[in-house]
Scaffold this motif. Structure first.
Motif, PDB file in Angstrom:
ATOM      1  N   ALA A 173     -68.100  25.674  35.576  1.00 27.33           N
ATOM      2  CA  ALA A 173     -67.171  24.945  35.650  1.00 27.33           C
ATOM      3  C   ALA A 173     -66.729  24.945  37.093  1.00 27.33           C
ATOM      4  O   ALA A 173     -67.072  26.034  37.838  1.00 27.33           O
ATOM      5  CB  ALA A 173     -65.871  25.146  34.660  1.00 27.33           C
ATOM      6  N   GLY A 174     -66.191  23.797  37.503  1.00 29.73           N
ATOM      7  CA  GLY A 174     -65.639  24.170  39.201  1.00 29.73           C
ATOM      8  C   GLY A 174     -66.630  23.475  40.153  1.00 29.73           C
ATOM      9  O   GLY A 174     -67.312  23.012  39.808  1.00 29.73           O
TER      10      GLY A 174
ATOM     11  N   PRO B  15     -69.349  28.018  29.131  1.00 31.29           N
ATOM     12  CA  PRO B  15     -68.697  28.806  27.937  1.00 31.29           C
ATOM     13  C   PRO B  15     -67.685  29.913  28.514  1.00 31.29           C
ATOM     14  O   PRO B  15     -66.936  30.111  27.401  1.00 31.29           O
ATOM     15  CB  PRO B  15     -69.969  29.502  27.461  1.00 31.29           C
ATOM     16  N   ILE B  16     -67.768  30.294  29.464  1.00 33.95           N
ATOM     17  CA  ILE B  16     -66.852  31.174  29.959  1.00 33.95           C
ATOM     18  C   ILE B  16     -65.410  30.526  30.347  1.00 33.95           C
ATOM     19  O   ILE B  16     -64.130  30.788  30.200  1.00 33.95           O
ATOM     20  CB  ILE B  16     -66.949  32.081  31.413  1.00 33.95           C
ATOM     21  N   ARG B  20     -61.903  30.752  28.356  1.00 36.43           N
ATOM     22  CA  ARG B  20     -60.524  30.957  29.088  1.00 36.43           C
ATOM     23  C   ARG B  20     -59.430  29.904  28.698  1.00 36.43           C
ATOM     24  O   ARG B  20     -58.254  30.259  28.458  1.00 36.43           O
ATOM     25  CB  ARG B  20     -60.720  30.707  30.956  1.00 36.43           C
ATOM     26  N   ARG B  21     -60.004  28.713  28.238  1.00 39.24           N
ATOM     27  CA  ARG B  21     -58.960  27.624  27.771  1.00 39.24           C
ATOM     28  C   ARG B  21     -58.532  28.184  26.559  1.00 39.24           C
ATOM     29  O   ARG B  21     -57.516  28.012  26.380  1.00 39.24           O
ATOM     30  CB  ARG B  21     -59.640  26.349  27.710  1.00 39.24           C
ATOM     31  N   GLY B  27     -51.820  31.771  24.063  1.00 41.48           N
ATOM     32  CA  GLY B  27     -50.801  32.313  24.713  1.00 41.48           C
ATOM     33  C   GLY B  27     -51.248  33.707  25.298  1.00 41.48           C
ATOM     34  O   GLY B  27     -50.358  34.617  25.105  1.00 41.48           O
ATOM     35  N   TRP B  28     -52.467  33.984  25.661  1.00 47.34           N
ATOM     36  CA  TRP B  28     -53.013  35.454  25.915  1.00 47.34           C
ATOM     37  C   TRP B  28     -52.911  35.341  27.300  1.00 47.34           C
ATOM     38  O   TRP B  28     -53.855  35.551  27.800  1.00 47.34           O
ATOM     39  CB  TRP B  28     -54.301  35.693  25.278  1.00 47.34           C
ATOM     40  N   GLU B  29     -52.189  34.648  28.138  1.00 45.97           N
ATOM     41  CA  GLU B  29     -52.221  34.458  29.566  1.00 45.97           C
ATOM     42  C   GLU B  29     -52.431  35.855  30.454  1.00 45.97           C
ATOM     43  O   GLU B  29     -53.078  35.851  31.287  1.00 45.97           O
ATOM     44  CB  GLU B  29     -50.918  33.890  30.166  1.00 45.97           C
ATOM     45  N   GLU B  30     -51.940  36.847  29.905  1.00 42.90           N
ATOM     46  CA  GLU B  30     -51.960  38.211  30.663  1.00 42.90           C
ATOM     47  C   GLU B  30     -53.398  38.786  30.709  1.00 42.90           C
ATOM     48  O   GLU B  30     -53.599  39.578  31.217  1.00 42.90           O
ATOM     49  CB  GLU B  30     -50.843  39.192  30.349  1.00 42.90           C
ATOM     50  N   ALA B  31     -54.067  38.323  29.576  1.00 41.76           N
ATOM     51  CA  ALA B  31     -55.488  38.836  29.400  1.00 41.76           C
ATOM     52  C   ALA B  31     -56.588  37.548  29.707  1.00 41.76           C
ATOM     53  O   ALA B  31     -57.726  38.179  30.007  1.00 41.76           O
ATOM     54  CB  ALA B  31     -55.599  39.226  28.012  1.00 41.76           C
TER      55      ALA B  31
END
Lengths: 180, 180
Positions: A173-174, B15-16, B20-21, B27-31
């Motif tokens: 992506a990107g 896939p990465i 991430r999405r 709700g796992w923003e910090e990770a």
């Protein structure tokens, strides 16, 4: 295991910098930086993978098996074709089969033929697998949240490595503008 | 093997980025960024290690065995204690022993006790090992010279990853100022 790999000596020099010096001393300038980068990547991947495996071991999981459970947990019906798991995780089908067999033996998933096309084998998340997912996700997320670089540096890292993934044929992506 | 891992689909999404999405949606923003970075590192390491292994396979070597031969080739007398090899390559002693046994079976090195302290086992480069080193080094250097990023970007990558190595206790050359 990763702990054993921390240096036991007090004044040992940086082995990667030392290898780079050797490369340059032998006249291999065009390969020296690549060697240092690949060796650094390998070492850092070993460090981080070691932390993830350590976090998951008490839960009876490896990172490979966690990734399959997590993917099934994200899917709408908790079931996915084996081939799709291999595609999404970019893992060899044989490795997926081996991990899925172990997850099945542990009672966390089961395999069943697709009702429409029986040539397709589905991995299906079982309630025990769902139960294991919450603590396992919390455990890996603790590692991911504490990698040792802030998010902006991690984003630089991800961007920097994108061209290598792209060159290998991965969908990335990107922007295509890797030479900014 | 790395070839099989290139995408067989034409319009599959990254896939990465997709993982991430999912992380953010849960709700796992910090990770989320750490997860994406570790997964990217793992994938890129797999791509590059695959290329190195492919380059060495025709010469009957793996990267692990090449690294031992190369280290012995750099040493003044072509001989090093097993423990020192493990330290310099940051590889578990058991892995060094296994690779050294294979190199010995292939007639590229031999093991012998140190003449001063017979508890120390030395790995000694044999002429066949020296002969194998030149083409093997040329083969890996071709991979290292064509990683897919220019040297200045590779240097940024090496610098960026240094704090992770340092945190793991590795001796790391260069400035301590990782927060520039």
């Amino acid at each position: 295991m990763s702990k054993e790999m921390t240096s036991s000596r007090t004044s040992i020099s940086d082995p990667i910098a030392e290898a780079r010096r050797q490369w340059l001393a032998h006249g291999w300038e065009e390969a020296a930086t690549g060697m240092a980068a690949v060796t650094t990547l390998t070492r850092v991947q070993q460090i981080l993978a070691g932390r993830v495996e350590e976090a998951l071991a008490p839960l009876g999981l490896t990172f490979a098996r966690f990734e399959i459970l997590r993917l099934l947990g994200f899917s709408r019906s908790g079931r996915l074709p084996m081939g799709k798991i291999s595609d999404r995780l970019q893992v060899h089908p044989a490795s997926v089969t081996s991990a899925v067999k172990r997850l099945e033996r542990d009672g966390l998933i089961r395999r069943e033929p697709d009702t429409v096309d029986s040539r397709i084998v589905l991995a299906v998340l079982l309630p025990a697998g769902t139960d294991r997912l919450d603590p396992a996700t919390a455990a890996v997320n603790e590692v991911f949240a504490g990698v040792g670089l802030d998010d902006s540096r991690l984003d630089v890292l991800i961007e920097l490595l994108s061209p290598i993934r792209r060159l290998a044929g991965d969908p990335v992506a990107g922007g295509e503008a890797e030479n900014d």
